[in-house]
Design an enzyme around this catalytic site. Sequence first.
Site, PDB file in Angstrom:
ATOM      1  N   GLY A 510       0.802  -1.214   0.000  1.00 33.49           N
ATOM      2  CA  GLY A 510       0.000   0.000   0.000  1.00 33.49           C
ATOM      3  C   GLY A 510       0.835   1.263   0.000  1.00 33.49           C
ATOM      4  N   ASP A 621      -2.909  -1.849   9.081  1.00 36.23           N
ATOM      5  CA  ASP A 621      -2.909  -2.626   7.844  1.00 36.23           C
ATOM      6  C   ASP A 621      -2.369  -4.040   8.089  1.00 36.23           C
ATOM      7  OD1 ASP A 621      -3.405  -3.060   5.195  1.00 36.23           O
ATOM      8  OD2 ASP A 621      -1.599  -2.075   4.445  1.00 36.23           O
TER       9      ASP A 621
END
Length: 825
Positions: A510, A621
Amino acid sequence: MASSSHNQPRFSYKITILLLVFTSLQLSSSTPSKSCLTPSSSKVIIAGNSTILSENRTFVLGFFNTSEESKWYLGIWYASIPTPTYVWVANRETPLSSRDASSLEIDGGKLTVKDNRDSRCDVVWESADGDFEGEGDVKLQEDGDLVLMDARGVVRWRSFDFPADTFLPGMNLTVGQTLTCWKSSNDPAPGKYSLRLRPPDYGEVELLADNNRMYWSSGNWTGNIFSGVPEMTLPYIYKFYFTNPFTETATFGYTETMTQQKPLTRFNIDSSGKIKQYTWSPQTEFWNMFWSEPENPCRVYGLCGDLGFCNAKSMVNPCKCFDGFQPLDGVGWGAGDFSAGCRRVGDDACSNDDKFEEIGDMTFDPEKIEALSGSRSDCERKCLSNCSCMALSYNPKTNSCKNYFGKLLNLGNSSSDLGIIQDSLNIRVHKGVIRKKIGVKTIILITTITSFLAIASIAIIILIILRKKMIKRKKLEEESVFPVTNLKVFTYKELHAATNGFSEQLGHGGFGAVFSGKVDSTLVAVKRLERPGGGEKEFRAEVCTIGNIQHVNLVRLIGFCSEESHRLLVYDYMPNGPLSSYLKNNGRTLDWEARFRIAIGTARGIAYLHEECRNCIIHCDIKPENILLDKDFSAKVSDFGLAKLIGRDFSRVLATMRGTWGYVAPEWISGVAITTKADVYSYGMTLLEILGGRRNVEGPPPEGGGGGESGSNEKWFFPPWAARRITEGDVAAVVDERLAGEYDVEEVERVGLVAVWCIQDEEATRPTMGMVVKMLEGVVEVAVPPPPKLLQALVSGESFRGVGGNSQNDTISRASDDESLSGMR
Ligand SMILES: *[C@@H]1O[C@H](CO)[C@@H](O)[C@H](O)[C@H]1NC(C)=O
Ligand SMILES: *[C@@H]1O[C@H](CO)[C@@H](O)[C@H](O)[C@H]1NC(C)=O
Ligand SMILES: *[C@@H]1O[C@H](CO)[C@@H](O)[C@H](O)[C@H]1NC(C)=O
Ligand SMILES: *[C@@H]1O[C@H](CO)[C@@H](O)[C@H](O)[C@H]1NC(C)=O
Ligand SMILES: *[C@@H]1O[C@H](CO)[C@@H](O)[C@H](O)[C@H]1NC(C)=O
Ligand SMILES: *[C@@H]1O[C@H](CO)[C@@H](O)[C@H](O)[C@H]1NC(C)=O
Ligand SMILES: *[C@@H]1O[C@H](CO)[C@@H](O)[C@H](O)[C@H]1NC(C)=O
């Protein structure tokens, strides 16, 4: 006689003065309507920079501009957030050139937007007729609805009945209404894509290109959701309603169920043709997008325009032009409006000595096809003879070809894209383009080479001197900034060399791409951050924090580089890669002992981040991609601290929401403050994957993988099914078949129960990470948790059903799912 001839000029002089006074009065007047010849019934609501706020200051009505150009629009936006977000625009196609001379008035039972420059009083926009006499009034309601009322207070017109591109809670979508996207991110004029109730049944919503081509639909209303949007049951902060579906009086809308502290939320059709749902996160001051369709940008009809190539994998900009072509509308292209497509570089539209460039296997939709038989050169000649012939495919086996005329839309590279025809494509390009370029370059090179050398040598000397000074200063700075950590500071050049010019990519997360490299003959992983937010100082401070965190279950940061716009982090290399690579159906796998160790190790790493380091770090995350395995297959959590480092951009984590839906805690959606319990949720989802040896959301089958006609967008959602099995005491059904029963029953049961505790809807019900560690270790007893309700709601949806590969005799059958899915697509 003489006196009159003297009087005349004096008289006209007076008039001039009067006129001057009059015009200057006009200029300084703040209510321009007075100077206009408007009927006395007109009432000025706002003028110039004045605005109207809703009662509790959620929305504001006023004039706004979106670019430096002098284009002003009357619109409604959120008053309470720093990011300008326009939910409604009146004069979408007719911008005003100045704010000062603009006004919104009630005039003859209608709302009108007027341009009052030079006393013109041009009406640039007017609402539908409210059909009433007298003054009336307007009110901006708390939900963003602008209402026009007659003198008795009866609502005669409302902006909610004439939506722009945004669908707000409380708004209704009825037969005949459409939402239309902006042309580009800074042009509110109606764009190519729109949303409406789908005729003739009005039982679902659809996305359209050019008001006639449907490219996505929601599936029929089932009574509480659309069959193709099972996620509708999940966001517990909304309630969707659809009154009188499948009739002419169908009305679709949604409301918020919370009464206090409502999060700001909206649906929006964006200029790239996607419908997106956002919730404002006050914490990050960012719109979190958590739902979007169609998932593949290349399924949006005509997105990249004529001859534009669509690449769904490109993260920044899906459209590109081939070599020898350029965007027809460069400005629009830059602002996200690709619809104009590409055109040839140079002036001529076509020429007889064009050539054909092979661009490989493509999917596309030509405007017109002509099939020919003959040799390749016959086909080429035929195509060259007509300027509207843009490309051809040649089949040497049958000695025949297809020539394509007119627009070439939906050019893509994957069978999941929109194009109907799939063939090897040769496009017609300018013969001279490439050669001319080289020629020009050579001439320039030769003519400038001597002068360049002279200048360069002087510049180099100056640079060397400056650089030496800078390096000295930098070294001093660095030493003072990092008194405690043993982080190494790398130059960009060093890392460029260490990674062999960033040639060996290990993965892409990401936050940016990761490359393998070698520093002092030890292997390292170098993460190149994309679009890093914040300044140099903040970066260094954050990196310093991360560098100070050391734990056996956390990936160690060795050093970093922060030079100009480059931000890189250097980590220990993990030879056995991410956990995710062991969760593939037909890949390597891990035995139970290793899995159990990884589960506990990961939990310890996260617990350390949450509870033991000085400043609590929420990872944000947690997923198998971010759990790396060292040479002994011990778990090391990576990417911690990055959410904070990247600052506001960490909404990127959510950008691919559907892909990662399985990991994101429900509170992300509601816009409330995120706590460490959000990580606990993601960890629980990861545990289920470790247990099942599979991904929670299984993507579409690999391309051309014999999927046949059963809809290429199918997805299986494992967690609700798994959670139910576990709470019913049947954890054996959930465990990876590949283990073939080779596991410790007690450990498996514990892991299953802990996973379900972690994915409870309510944060308070989820254990802390510290408690998770104790539960897994068997230090505390684990009770049977209730099944998480939100996930169970998903199971009751029509098509997003959890079906394990090991589903035994489960009541849900794959076949019935295929039917409902293929029927819808
Ligand atoms: C609005 O405009 C007037 C003059 O046209 C100016 O004096 C005033 O400061 C402006 N107000 C705001 C909030 O910009
Ligand atoms: C505005 O806020 C007050 C206090 O919270 C509340 O009582 C009132 O109903 C709100 N008004 C509207 C229009 O929502
Ligand atoms: C709007 O116009 C003003 C000048 O009138 C300009 O300063 C401002 O930057 C413009 N806003 C945007 C978003 O470009
Ligand atoms: C939307 O529809 C619902 C149900 O038909 C109705 O109660 C509500 O008043 C409508 N709202 C607007 C703004 O028209
Ligand atoms: C070129 O081809 C198009 C499409 O087949 C056709 O309509 C047009 O008449 C042709 N033009 C010429 C000059 O042959
Ligand atoms: C299309 O995809 C293939 C493999 O996926 C790739 O090699 C090729 O470069 C792609 N073509 C374009 C134009 O991107
Ligand atoms: C939706 O409902 C209509 C009318 O009942 C029906 O004709 C259509 O086939 C349905 N569509 C799907 C995808 O089930």
